[in-house]
Design a protein around this motif. Sequence first.
Motif, short mmCIF file in Angstrom:
data_model
loop_
_atom_site.label_atom_id
_atom_site.label_comp_id
_atom_site.label_asym_id
_atom_site.label_seq_id
_atom_site.Cartn_x
_atom_site.Cartn_y
_atom_site.Cartn_z
N THR A 1 1.04 -1.28 0.01
CA THR A 1 -0.19 -0.33 -0.06
C THR A 1 0.95 0.97 -0.03
OG1 THR A 1 -1.77 1.52 1.68
CG2 THR A 1 -0.39 0.13 2.11
N LEU A 2 0.06 1.95 -0.82
CA LEU A 2 0.97 3.85 -0.49
C LEU A 2 -0.16 4.91 -0.73
CD1 LEU A 2 3.31 5.73 -0.66
CD2 LEU A 2 3.02 5.09 -2.99
N ASN A 3 -0.52 5.32 0.88
CA ASN A 3 -1.46 6.51 0.59
C ASN A 3 -2.69 5.63 0.38
OD1 ASN A 3 0.65 8.43 1.61
ND2 ASN A 3 1.15 8.95 -0.72
N GLY A 4 -3.34 4.85 0.64
CA GLY A 4 -4.25 4.35 0.53
C GLY A 4 -4.86 4.04 1.61
N MET A 5 -5.62 5.62 2.39
CA MET A 5 -6.18 5.52 3.51
C MET A 5 -7.79 5.07 2.90
SD MET A 5 -6.20 5.54 6.70
CE MET A 5 -6.85 6.28 8.11
#
Length: 222
Positions: free
Chosen positions: A12-16
């Motif tokens: 994940t990367l900046n998957g908020m």
Amino acid sequence: RFTMRYAVILPTLNGMKTIKRALPSILNQTSPPAKVCVVDGGSVDGTWDYLQEEAKVNKILYVKRNDLSNKMAIAIVHHYNLALSLLGKSYDAYFFHADDCVFPHDYVLSLHARMKADGVDVASGNFTMPSALDNQRAVAGAGRLVTNRVMATLGFHFPEIYGYESFLLIKTEQLGYKQKCYPDIRFELLTKFGIEAWHPAADDNIGEGHNFYEWGRAMRVL
């Protein structure tokens, strides 16, 4: 009876905006995973804090920070390899998740049953609209289940290049193992895809779509 012991890999990367639905969808499967390894690529939107809190209350969840936010899509395969090294080689199968995919509660159970009946080692369901080409669909990148014997032939490691997902499918075929996409086993992709990624609706609050230029690089690698 479901006896498969499987591990989940989730980069994940900046998957908020999406991971709060994506992660529970695999943790709450009717046939739950033995372990879930989430690798965060340097998020700055609160994703890392959310994962740390979730790991405190869920014993099968392991989270790792691995900041490669400047490497775009190729960082994902590095996260795969890191997760595989942390998980080890003892699982019956490995499930490749994505932070923008939501799976129904019986997804893994249904997929495994079909794989077992058909003698398939690499498989996935499908997230796109049904079409006349369903019988020709390749295994999806996310939502795919890969048996231990296929992963073992790869040394539990992917080449860290564009085209790594296609590499898996090509090697599976070369090694004589079966692979299949089951279009009737559905899951949901939250991030825009295809033409919608380039022309989002005015009320779209999910975020950016998938980048086509990355696929072009993958094709050149192949």
